[in-house]
Design a protein around this motif. Sequence first.
Motif, PDB file in Angstrom:
ATOM      1  N   ALA B  67     -11.573 -15.798  23.525  1.00  0.00           N
ATOM      2  CA  ALA B  67     -11.778 -14.815  24.582  1.00  0.00           C
ATOM      3  C   ALA B  67     -12.900 -15.275  25.494  1.00  0.00           C
ATOM      4  CB  ALA B  67     -12.122 -13.458  23.985  1.00  0.00           C
ATOM      5  N   GLU B  68     -12.693 -15.034  26.781  1.00  0.00           N
ATOM      6  CA  GLU B  68     -13.706 -15.389  27.772  1.00  0.00           C
ATOM      7  C   GLU B  68     -13.844 -14.272  28.784  1.00  0.00           C
ATOM      8  OE1 GLU B  68     -13.552 -20.237  27.969  1.00  0.00           O
ATOM      9  OE2 GLU B  68     -12.053 -19.149  29.144  1.00  0.00           O
ATOM     10  N   ARG B  69     -15.008 -14.232  29.373  1.00  0.00           N
ATOM     11  CA  ARG B  69     -15.261 -13.273  30.440  1.00  0.00           C
ATOM     12  C   ARG B  69     -16.262 -13.904  31.416  1.00  0.00           C
ATOM     13  NH1 ARG B  69     -17.761  -7.110  30.427  1.00  0.00           N
ATOM     14  NH2 ARG B  69     -16.786  -6.461  32.388  1.00  0.00           N
ATOM     15  N   THR B  70     -15.801 -14.896  32.083  1.00  0.00           N
ATOM     16  CA  THR B  70     -16.641 -15.623  33.024  1.00  0.00           C
ATOM     17  C   THR B  70     -17.035 -14.720  34.191  1.00  0.00           C
ATOM     18  OG1 THR B  70     -15.443 -17.633  32.441  1.00  0.00           O
ATOM     19  CG2 THR B  70     -16.824 -17.704  34.420  1.00  0.00           C
ATOM     20  N   GLY B  71     -18.316 -14.677  34.496  1.00  0.00           N
ATOM     21  CA  GLY B  71     -18.780 -13.872  35.617  1.00  0.00           C
ATOM     22  C   GLY B  71     -18.885 -12.395  35.314  1.00  0.00           C
ATOM     23  N   GLY B  72     -18.533 -12.019  34.097  1.00  0.00           N
ATOM     24  CA  GLY B  72     -18.683 -10.622  33.711  1.00  0.00           C
ATOM     25  C   GLY B  72     -17.704  -9.668  34.360  1.00  0.00           C
ATOM     26  N   THR B  73     -16.610 -10.200  34.877  1.00  0.00           N
ATOM     27  CA  THR B  73     -15.616  -9.301  35.479  1.00  0.00           C
ATOM     28  C   THR B  73     -14.393  -9.229  34.574  1.00  0.00           C
ATOM     29  OG1 THR B  73     -14.812 -11.159  36.816  1.00  0.00           O
ATOM     30  CG2 THR B  73     -16.419  -9.650  37.832  1.00  0.00           C
ATOM     31  N   TYR B  74     -13.322  -9.936  34.952  1.00  0.00           N
ATOM     32  CA  TYR B  74     -12.127  -9.863  34.124  1.00  0.00           C
ATOM     33  C   TYR B  74     -12.298 -10.718  32.876  1.00  0.00           C
ATOM     34  CZ  TYR B  74     -10.741 -14.478  35.822  1.00  0.00           C
ATOM     35  OH  TYR B  74     -10.707 -15.810  36.107  1.00  0.00           O
ATOM     36  N   SER B  75     -11.441 -10.484  31.914  1.00  0.00           N
ATOM     37  CA  SER B  75     -11.485 -11.238  30.659  1.00  0.00           C
ATOM     38  C   SER B  75     -10.105 -11.807  30.366  1.00  0.00           C
ATOM     39  CB  SER B  75     -11.914 -10.340  29.506  1.00  0.00           C
ATOM     40  OG  SER B  75     -11.835 -11.010  28.261  1.00  0.00           O
ATOM     41  N   THR B  76     -10.095 -12.926  29.672  1.00  0.00           N
ATOM     42  CA  THR B  76      -8.852 -13.502  29.179  1.00  0.00           C
ATOM     43  C   THR B  76      -8.926 -13.659  27.680  1.00  0.00           C
ATOM     44  OG1 THR B  76      -9.641 -15.761  29.552  1.00  0.00           O
ATOM     45  CG2 THR B  76      -8.343 -14.735  31.327  1.00  0.00           C
ATOM     46  N   LEU B  77      -7.785 -13.537  27.050  1.00  0.00           N
ATOM     47  CA  LEU B  77      -7.662 -13.769  25.611  1.00  0.00           C
ATOM     48  C   LEU B  77      -6.534 -14.774  25.427  1.00  0.00           C
ATOM     49  CD1 LEU B  77      -8.476 -12.970  22.698  1.00  0.00           C
ATOM     50  CD2 LEU B  77      -6.697 -11.219  22.790  1.00  0.00           C
ATOM     51  N   LYS B  78      -6.901 -15.941  24.951  1.00  0.00           N
ATOM     52  CA  LYS B  78      -5.928 -17.017  24.782  1.00  0.00           C
ATOM     53  C   LYS B  78      -5.599 -17.171  23.311  1.00  0.00           C
ATOM     54  CE  LYS B  78      -6.455 -20.959  27.021  1.00  0.00           C
ATOM     55  NZ  LYS B  78      -6.934 -22.327  27.370  1.00  0.00           N
ATOM     56  N   VAL B  79      -4.326 -17.320  23.032  1.00  0.00           N
ATOM     57  CA  VAL B  79      -3.884 -17.586  21.673  1.00  0.00           C
ATOM     58  C   VAL B  79      -3.218 -18.962  21.683  1.00  0.00           C
ATOM     59  CG1 VAL B  79      -2.537 -16.772  19.719  1.00  0.00           C
ATOM     60  CG2 VAL B  79      -3.448 -15.121  21.380  1.00  0.00           C
ATOM     61  N   GLN B  80      -3.799 -19.896  20.897  1.00  0.00           N
ATOM     62  CA  GLN B  80      -3.327 -21.268  20.934  1.00  0.00           C
ATOM     63  C   GLN B  80      -3.579 -21.964  19.599  1.00  0.00           C
ATOM     64  OE1 GLN B  80      -5.631 -23.860  23.555  1.00  0.00           O
ATOM     65  NE2 GLN B  80      -3.888 -25.217  23.860  1.00  0.00           N
ATOM     66  N   PRO B  81      -2.541 -22.389  18.899  1.00  0.00           N
ATOM     67  CA  PRO B  81      -1.136 -22.096  19.123  1.00  0.00           C
ATOM     68  C   PRO B  81      -0.752 -20.744  18.528  1.00  0.00           C
ATOM     69  CG  PRO B  81      -1.367 -23.470  17.185  1.00  0.00           C
ATOM     70  CD  PRO B  81      -2.766 -23.247  17.727  1.00  0.00           C
ATOM     71  N   ALA B  82       0.200 -20.085  19.147  1.00  0.00           N
ATOM     72  CA  ALA B  82       0.611 -18.779  18.649  1.00  0.00           C
ATOM     73  C   ALA B  82       1.433 -18.906  17.370  1.00  0.00           C
ATOM     74  CB  ALA B  82       1.431 -18.056  19.722  1.00  0.00           C
ATOM     75  N   GLU B  83       1.225 -17.945  16.484  1.00  0.00           N
ATOM     76  CA  GLU B  83       1.976 -17.855  15.240  1.00  0.00           C
ATOM     77  C   GLU B  83       2.741 -16.540  15.228  1.00  0.00           C
ATOM     78  OE1 GLU B  83       2.271 -20.201  13.088  1.00  0.00           O
ATOM     79  OE2 GLU B  83       0.649 -21.555  13.715  1.00  0.00           O
ATOM     80  N   LEU B  84       3.722 -16.460  14.333  1.00  0.00           N
ATOM     81  CA  LEU B  84       4.561 -15.260  14.275  1.00  0.00           C
ATOM     82  C   LEU B  84       3.741 -13.997  14.039  1.00  0.00           C
ATOM     83  CD1 LEU B  84       7.572 -16.580  12.138  1.00  0.00           C
ATOM     84  CD2 LEU B  84       7.390 -16.441  14.629  1.00  0.00           C
ATOM     85  N   GLU B  85       2.709 -14.122  13.198  1.00  0.00           N
ATOM     86  CA  GLU B  85       1.917 -12.935  12.844  1.00  0.00           C
ATOM     87  C   GLU B  85       1.012 -12.448  13.975  1.00  0.00           C
ATOM     88  OE1 GLU B  85       1.716 -15.872  11.265  1.00  0.00           O
ATOM     89  OE2 GLU B  85      -0.394 -16.447  10.926  1.00  0.00           O
ATOM     90  N   ASP B  86       1.005 -13.187  15.077  1.00  0.00           N
ATOM     91  CA  ASP B  86       0.210 -12.749  16.223  1.00  0.00           C
ATOM     92  C   ASP B  86       0.951 -11.710  17.062  1.00  0.00           C
ATOM     93  OD1 ASP B  86      -0.817 -16.186  16.757  1.00  0.00           O
ATOM     94  OD2 ASP B  86      -1.688 -14.644  15.452  1.00  0.00           O
ATOM     95  N   SER B  87       2.202 -11.499  16.758  1.00  0.00           N
ATOM     96  CA  SER B  87       2.983 -10.510  17.502  1.00  0.00           C
ATOM     97  C   SER B  87       2.368  -9.126  17.359  1.00  0.00           C
ATOM     98  CB  SER B  87       4.425 -10.478  16.995  1.00  0.00           C
ATOM     99  OG  SER B  87       5.078 -11.699  17.242  1.00  0.00           O
ATOM    100  N   GLY B  88       2.349  -8.410  18.469  1.00  0.00           N
ATOM    101  CA  GLY B  88       1.784  -7.075  18.443  1.00  0.00           C
ATOM    102  C   GLY B  88       1.433  -6.636  19.850  1.00  0.00           C
ATOM    103  N   VAL B  89       0.706  -5.549  19.938  1.00  0.00           N
ATOM    104  CA  VAL B  89       0.248  -5.058  21.227  1.00  0.00           C
ATOM    105  C   VAL B  89      -1.254  -5.273  21.321  1.00  0.00           C
ATOM    106  CG1 VAL B  89       0.090  -3.100  22.794  1.00  0.00           C
ATOM    107  CG2 VAL B  89       2.066  -3.313  21.258  1.00  0.00           C
TER     108      VAL B  89
END
Lengths: 115, 115
Positions: B67-89
């Motif tokens: 997870a990143e939040r450069t500049g304190g505004t928006y944030s991103t959450l990267k999943v790499q590499p994704a696995e089946l158990e990462d499915s969800g909301v």
Amino acid sequence: AQSVTQPDIHITVSEGASLELRCNYSYGATPYLFWYVQSPGQGLQLLLKYFSGDTLVQGIKGFEAEFKRSQSSFNLRKPSVHWSDAAEYFCAVGPSAFLRDKIIFGKGTRLHILP
Amino acid sequence: EAGVTQFPSHSVIEKGQTVTLRCDPISGHDNLYWYRRVMGKEIKFLLHFVKESKQDESGMPNNRFLAERTGGTYSTLKVQPAELEDSGVYFCASSQEVSRVHGYTFGSGTRLTVV
């Protein structure tokens, strides 16, 4: 450990009937308690919250909840449900200095409304 | 006032691929939170930013999540590499510093399906 229990996974009521969704919590101090609702395709919306004072709290959409310390409960009620109340309801505890800024959620209760 | 915005709303990816989720908090909210709900489970805390700093990342499941939040505004959450158990909301929420105890404002969530 802090936890929230919603014993009913699904509840079905008829439109116009009264509703009570149960919630029990485990927490070492006076908790901050919340009820959130998630309607289909929507985000989590805060219905109501309790921090202190009057143990019967009023929320949006005609919902209310009562904090009962002796029973560690915070049940959600509505006197007459509408078809638009069909959604998933989440009881939650926190945040607090102890939990830092986390909210602990219950597993949710899905409410179905019969016409 | 615009609410918390998340996109995409849905994402279907293959196991092993990378996915990046984005969250735009309410303007002026220094606190940003990520939560997720995997199938049949509770909504669980992932991490908390205060401006661009990670205040609490105790809920991050493993090092495939960044997870990143450069500049304190928006944030991103990267999943790499994704696995089946990462499915969800995956839910994002934000709050002002002084109102964090009043409950967060949640976004509509990103439904991630890993196949």
